[in-house]
Design an enzyme around this catalytic site. Sequence first.
Site, short mmCIF file in Angstrom:
data_model
loop_
_atom_site.label_atom_id
_atom_site.label_comp_id
_atom_site.label_asym_id
_atom_site.label_seq_id
_atom_site.Cartn_x
_atom_site.Cartn_y
_atom_site.Cartn_z
N GLU A 131 1.60 6.39 -7.03
CA GLU A 131 0.47 7.16 -7.56
C GLU A 131 0.72 8.66 -7.39
O GLU A 131 0.57 9.44 -8.34
CB GLU A 131 -0.82 6.76 -6.83
N TYR A 177 0.83 -1.20 0.00
CA TYR A 177 0.00 0.00 0.00
C TYR A 177 0.87 1.26 0.00
O TYR A 177 0.64 2.16 -0.81
CB TYR A 177 -0.97 0.00 1.18
#
Length: 245
Positions: free
Chosen positions: A177, A170
Amino acid sequence: MAFTYIPTSQNPRVSGETVDLATMASFLSTVRRVYLTIYNWMVFVGWFQVLYLALRTLYETDYTHVYHAVEKPLQLAQTAAVLEILHGLVGLVRSPVTATLPQIGSRLYVTWGILWSFPETRTHVLVSSLVISWSITEIIRYSFFGLKEALGFAPSWLLWLRYSTFFIFYPTGITSEVGLIYIALPYIKASDKYCIRMPNKWNYAFDYFYAAIVALGIYFPGGLHMYLYMIGQRKKALSKSGKKD
């Protein structure tokens, strides 16, 4: 006139209706399980292909070619996740839409709103870390749910992976991102793509560059919230598994 009481269990009409409802419920439950099994394994195959192509490309060439190698399966696998929002809305799964929507929305934004829209970002090394983080996470997740729907259970080691690997992937995924959105900013500003300028008949203006900045601002609190949420889900899932054992 005399009335005779007929117990529900002996009333053929009521009994028949009860059987019909039970049969229908069983049928719908089976349809649901078959559909979700097929869905999970199809998307699993898509993400497995993404990971395989990414790793093969890194081995044979370098990170600048990764996006080109994975583009189509990445877009298909990630876009298929939109159905998960619908699954939550109609009650096919118990996952809350409030948790599903932000994660899927952010990934779709990066997939289509950044990588597809601005080719200049595609050769960056962060594409590789993004693709690998996403694909490993999803391979584990979809195989876990695929087995649960098909067999009614998943092995304990897969349960552990499902609720533990996010500690690594994560942060690497969300960092990739954010990094790719940041890298895209000058290209977004220069291109004027997706912008709506005044004057127009709607009397409305939209600047994609500032929208991207807002998205970056949301990532930190949103990402932290999701991370803590997943830690909570991990505690619940593993504690339930421990009690069963």
